[in-house]
Structures are given as C-alpha cells and as structure tokens.
Design a protein around this motif. Sequence first.
Motif, PDB file in Angstrom:
ATOM      1  N   GLU B  51       0.824  -1.205   0.000  1.00  0.00           N
ATOM      2  CA  GLU B  51       0.000   0.000   0.000  1.00  0.00           C
ATOM      3  C   GLU B  51       0.861   1.258   0.000  1.00  0.00           C
ATOM      4  N   ARG B  52       1.941   1.216   0.821  1.00  0.00           N
ATOM      5  CA  ARG B  52       2.687   2.449   1.057  1.00  0.00           C
ATOM      6  C   ARG B  52       3.869   2.684   0.133  1.00  0.00           C
ATOM      7  N   TRP B  53       4.681   1.648  -0.093  1.00  0.00           N
ATOM      8  CA  TRP B  53       5.953   1.870  -0.771  1.00  0.00           C
ATOM      9  C   TRP B  53       5.828   2.449  -2.172  1.00  0.00           C
ATOM     10  N   PRO B  54       4.800   2.076  -2.938  1.00  0.00           N
ATOM     11  CA  PRO B  54       4.728   2.685  -4.272  1.00  0.00           C
ATOM     12  C   PRO B  54       4.692   4.212  -4.230  1.00  0.00           C
ATOM     13  N   SER B  55       4.129   4.808  -3.161  1.00  0.00           N
ATOM     14  CA  SER B  55       4.135   6.270  -3.103  1.00  0.00           C
ATOM     15  C   SER B  55       5.274   6.822  -2.249  1.00  0.00           C
ATOM     16  N   THR B  56       5.639   6.143  -1.156  1.00  0.00           N
ATOM     17  CA  THR B  56       6.689   6.685  -0.281  1.00  0.00           C
ATOM     18  C   THR B  56       8.086   6.279  -0.739  1.00  0.00           C
ATOM     19  N   GLY B  57       8.163   5.264  -1.572  1.00  0.00           N
ATOM     20  CA  GLY B  57       9.468   4.706  -1.931  1.00  0.00           C
ATOM     21  C   GLY B  57       9.858   3.624  -0.939  1.00  0.00           C
ATOM     22  N   VAL B  58      10.758   2.759  -1.347  1.00  0.00           N
ATOM     23  CA  VAL B  58      11.214   1.667  -0.478  1.00  0.00           C
ATOM     24  C   VAL B  58      12.125   2.249   0.598  1.00  0.00           C
ATOM     25  N   PRO B  59      11.879   1.912   1.880  1.00  0.00           N
ATOM     26  CA  PRO B  59      12.746   2.444   2.940  1.00  0.00           C
ATOM     27  C   PRO B  59      14.174   1.912   2.788  1.00  0.00           C
ATOM     28  N   PRO B  60      15.148   2.613   3.417  1.00  0.00           N
ATOM     29  CA  PRO B  60      16.547   2.220   3.227  1.00  0.00           C
ATOM     30  C   PRO B  60      16.826   0.774   3.652  1.00  0.00           C
ATOM     31  N   ASN B  61      16.161   0.325   4.708  1.00  0.00           N
ATOM     32  CA  ASN B  61      16.373  -1.054   5.147  1.00  0.00           C
ATOM     33  C   ASN B  61      15.020  -1.773   5.166  1.00  0.00           C
ATOM     34  N   PRO B  62      14.585  -2.262   4.015  1.00  0.00           N
ATOM     35  CA  PRO B  62      13.222  -2.806   3.918  1.00  0.00           C
ATOM     36  C   PRO B  62      12.975  -4.009   4.831  1.00  0.00           C
ATOM     37  N   GLY B  63      14.018  -4.794   5.076  1.00  0.00           N
ATOM     38  CA  GLY B  63      13.862  -5.961   5.943  1.00  0.00           C
ATOM     39  C   GLY B  63      13.508  -5.552   7.366  1.00  0.00           C
ATOM     40  N   ALA B  64      14.250  -4.556   7.884  1.00  0.00           N
ATOM     41  CA  ALA B  64      13.995  -4.086   9.244  1.00  0.00           C
ATOM     42  C   ALA B  64      12.608  -3.443   9.327  1.00  0.00           C
ATOM     43  N   TRP B  65      12.238  -2.751   8.273  1.00  0.00           N
ATOM     44  CA  TRP B  65      10.907  -2.109   8.230  1.00  0.00           C
ATOM     45  C   TRP B  65       9.811  -3.170   8.310  1.00  0.00           C
ATOM     46  N   LEU B  66       9.937  -4.211   7.515  1.00  0.00           N
ATOM     47  CA  LEU B  66       8.922  -5.267   7.509  1.00  0.00           C
ATOM     48  C   LEU B  66       8.858  -5.965   8.864  1.00  0.00           C
ATOM     49  N   THR B  67      10.024  -6.233   9.435  1.00  0.00           N
ATOM     50  CA  THR B  67      10.049  -6.911  10.730  1.00  0.00           C
ATOM     51  C   THR B  67       9.386  -6.046  11.797  1.00  0.00           C
ATOM     52  N   ALA B  68       9.739  -4.760  11.817  1.00  0.00           N
ATOM     53  CA  ALA B  68       9.171  -3.852  12.818  1.00  0.00           C
ATOM     54  C   ALA B  68       7.649  -3.771  12.645  1.00  0.00           C
ATOM     55  N   THR B  69       7.204  -3.675  11.402  1.00  0.00           N
ATOM     56  CA  THR B  69       5.764  -3.581  11.144  1.00  0.00           C
ATOM     57  C   THR B  69       5.049  -4.857  11.614  1.00  0.00           C
ATOM     58  N   ALA B  70       5.628  -6.003  11.318  1.00  0.00           N
ATOM     59  CA  ALA B  70       5.021  -7.270  11.729  1.00  0.00           C
ATOM     60  C   ALA B  70       4.986  -7.386  13.253  1.00  0.00           C
ATOM     61  N   LYS B  71       6.063  -6.941  13.896  1.00  0.00           N
ATOM     62  CA  LYS B  71       6.118  -7.016  15.361  1.00  0.00           C
ATOM     63  C   LYS B  71       5.084  -6.088  16.001  1.00  0.00           C
TER      64      LYS B  71
END
Lengths: 135, 424
Positions: B51-71
Amino acid sequence: MRFMLFVYAGETDPGPTLEIVEAMNRYNEELSKAGALLALDGLHPPSTATRLTFSRGGDRPTVTDGPFTETKEFVGGYWIIQARSKEEAVELASRAPVRDGTIEVRQIAEGSDYPPEVEEAARLSQDPPEQTFAE
Amino acid sequence: MPEGQAERARAQIDAIWRIESARVIATVARMVRDVGLAEDLAQDAIVVALERWPSTGVPPNPGAWLTATAKHRAIDLMRRGTTLEDRYAQIARDLGVASEGADLDAELDDDIGDDLLSLVFTCCHPVLPTEARVALTLRMLGGLKTPEIARAFLVSDATMGQRISRAKRTLADAGVPFEVPSGDELQPRLASVLEVVYLIFNEGYAATAGDDWIRPALIEEALRLGRMLAGLAPDEPEVHGLVALMEIQASRQTARTGPSGEPILLSDQDRLRWDRLLICRGLASLERAESCGRGVGPHYVQAAIAACHARARTPEETDWVRIAALYEALARVADSPIVELNRAVAVGMAFGAEVGLQSVDALAADGALDGYHLLRSVRGDLLAKLGRWAEARADFERAGSMTQNDRERDLLLARAAECATRVT
C-alpha cells in the motif's frame, strides 16, 4: 538464474579505504549467508590494464598498455550471484556499499538461452577436431 | 501512478519479500512462538508495504521495516485483548507488554542466525509428514507462493494450500517449540532438515514432475537453502557434505540430458559442458566438511564419490579404486542393496570384471534385489566384459523384462541382441 554484477567506479572514487573494505566485506558476507553469492573478485586498477584491439582483417590484434585517459569508467570488480528474478538481482545489487559509481546487472546466458543451431555449433566446437586422431 | 510503474513497484516488492520473508518470519516467530501466526503477521506487513511503498518509496532497510511492522502488529493484536486463543495471552505475558519502541528496534539487531535456524528446524519437524515439511520449507524459507509450490509438485493450489495450513496447525497443536534442538536431539533433527533440502533438490534434478521453469528453480532453491544452512551451522560436516553433493550434481545438469530429453550416462557426458564454477564450489564444500574433523556421514561420502567423477577430465581418468573404497565407507554409514550394487560396479571397474562379478553374485544370492532390473543389467555388463556372451544375453533379457521404462527396455534388449551375435 545467474547474474553478473559489474561495478564501475565513479570519477571521485577514493579507492579502497578501510571503511569501504569493511562495508564491502559485510555486504559479501550477507550475500553469502543468503546463499546467493557464487563468486566475486576485485580487479587491479585500470592503469595496469592492457587492451587488445582486433581488426576486421583478421590480423594480429594491436596491443596497448594502460592507463587509458579517454575512458571515464572502468570495471573495478564483479560478483556472480544466483537470484530468482532480475528484480531480485537488482534488489541485492542495490544494497552494495558503493558510494560513487555504477553497478550493471547482466543475466548470464545459460545453454538453453541460445537458439538450437548456435547451441549445436557451440557443442561441435568443443569436440576435438578429427585430425587430432590422424596418424 | 502509470500502469507500468505500478507493475515495476510490485515486482520490486515481490523480490524484497523473497529476500526478506524468512528473516521476518523467523524474528516474529521467536516473539509469538508460532510460525503460522508469524507468517500471517509477516504477510500483513507486506500488504502494508504494497500500500505504502509505491508512493513513499522503499525504505533504506526494507527488511527491518517489515520486521518492525510485523512485530507492531503482533503487539497490537495482544493489546487489543484479542485473547480469543490462549496462546495470545501467553505471548503477552511472555513479552511483558511494556516492551515497545526502542526496545523492539534494538531487538531487530539481535543475531538473526538462531531464529532462522529455529525456523528451519520447525518447518522440518518430524511431527509433520515429509511432503508437508517440503512445502512449509519452500514457503517459509524460500518465500515461494502457494501456487508456485503447487506447480512444482503437480497438485492443485487448493490442495497445496490445505497441506500448508494443516502443517501450521499441526505444529501449533503439537506445541512444537521454536528453537534449535540440542544434545542427542540435534543430529536426528538435522538429518530431517538435510533430507528435506535434498528432496527439493531431487525434485528438480530427477525431473519426475513439474515444468521447465520449476525444475531449475527447485535445484537453485535447494542449493540456496543448503548454502544458507552451511552459514548457519558451519560446524556440521554433513551440511557441507550435502552442499558439496548438490553443487557437484548440479554442475552436470546441462550435460546429463540429450536434445530430446533422453538421459546421458555419466561416462558418455560431454565433460566440457560440466559447470566448472559449481564443481569448484562443491570441492571447496567437501574440504570444509573434512576440516570439521568429525566422522563421515552419508552425504559427505556421496559427495566424495561425485567429486571423483568431477575431477576426472575423461572417463578413463576416473579413480575407481578410490570410488570403490568410498562405496565401502558408504555401506558402513548407510548400507542398502543399491549401495552394494554400486559398490560392485566400482569394484568391477577398479579390479576387473571377475572381481565385480563375485560381488554381484554375492548380492544376487542375498535376494534383496530380485526384482530390480539394474542388478541383471550390471551382471550382464560384467559377463559381457568377460566374453561370457550367452550368460550376458540372458541377464540383459531378464533386465529388459523387468523395467517399466520403454527407453531403457529398448537399450537393454539391444544389448542382449548384440551379445547374441557374439555367441559362437
């Protein structure tokens, strides 16, 4: 699928500092841990390179030693990685700790990527020529 | 956003998912102690990313972002008091719900290795049937989607979906702990993991199922999983042994079938088509297995045999004496009539057909391979080498009548006919 990542140093590339080498080691370690890294090498500076220029006539090539002042970008090294798609290869390449420069992602051609007649010719060229066995 | 750009963004996020999903799931699973739930939360995170990345761009560390979001999703779930199931309440108690924000982010930097290894051991837990272990491993550690796994094993998406959700339920119901087994448990559990990886490899290599796309994909996935395991468990010689075995076998992939898909025997393969890079990697893994300095296991020995073939530039250069010795070693760690038959072939090549025939006859007397066409085929081959044409012909004919494979039957009957012309 396999990809070759060529890294080209930019014009302001400071060369390998301790910090860059450490960051590169971490990156390579990550690629390796992910099971994606197949091979890698860094190359000696382009000033030590030698170029061979072949002419259409089929004469012996002209040999020129570096440095080559007219060329702005040089391959500084490469990785060979395994990836499941071009996008994955690009994503892995985008994590490389390159400060100033370019990485070019090229898929490695496998046998089945060639048309059948080219594949057949490649196969034939690998067979020893018949005269090898003549008395 | 233009159509093409949206597609690109999607493909990019897909690639990130395949790279990161195992780590995200593993990290969240350590927290929620349930790999099924962890995967659901990881999926939630990727939905947010889509939902977000297509407009905000991929964050610098996408793995950490996904993990934090899931947590954070996991914590939300518990906070909201959705204690529909006891295990959420248990998770909340385990976590001490105060841990949030900075603490959580700090946790992300913890060594991921143990979590990934725990995930591997959980997906390959013996409480699951083998096919479920394979499916779960491909999904959780390979980031493959259910339809892709279904395609690989020629079942419908629905069947594969059920297999995976049943597996997750089984793990939860059995209360399988999310951990790396220790003590006496470690070796048998590791054997189960290696079995799953090698099954995935062979599903691609033996080409019993699936289409042209999936076969090389499974081989590469198994190699990737094997190399990853070797990084996570560098002191286990059998892990390096399996990686060596797979790298060397994969090196022959393009040489082992002809233009119309017919198998080409090792001795007839064009060795210039063997992949030198994979052979070098395989030999290096073999050395790493040796440097672990512990006894030899079945994968290591099979890899050592494969290496003997890989080192020979021509079939004549093959070190059959060493191969015969290695089969003897293999018989000690993983004996089977098939291993004995292979050993007899190697003995015949190393010490002459007469000696090989004695081994085969001893094996034939044992009776375990009575219905197996290759026993007769090997015996016929040895007899032919000794010029005992009539007996050779009889064995080839028996072998031909036993095989189910038409191509193989033609080959065996042709050899029988050839022997018949030699009988004086």
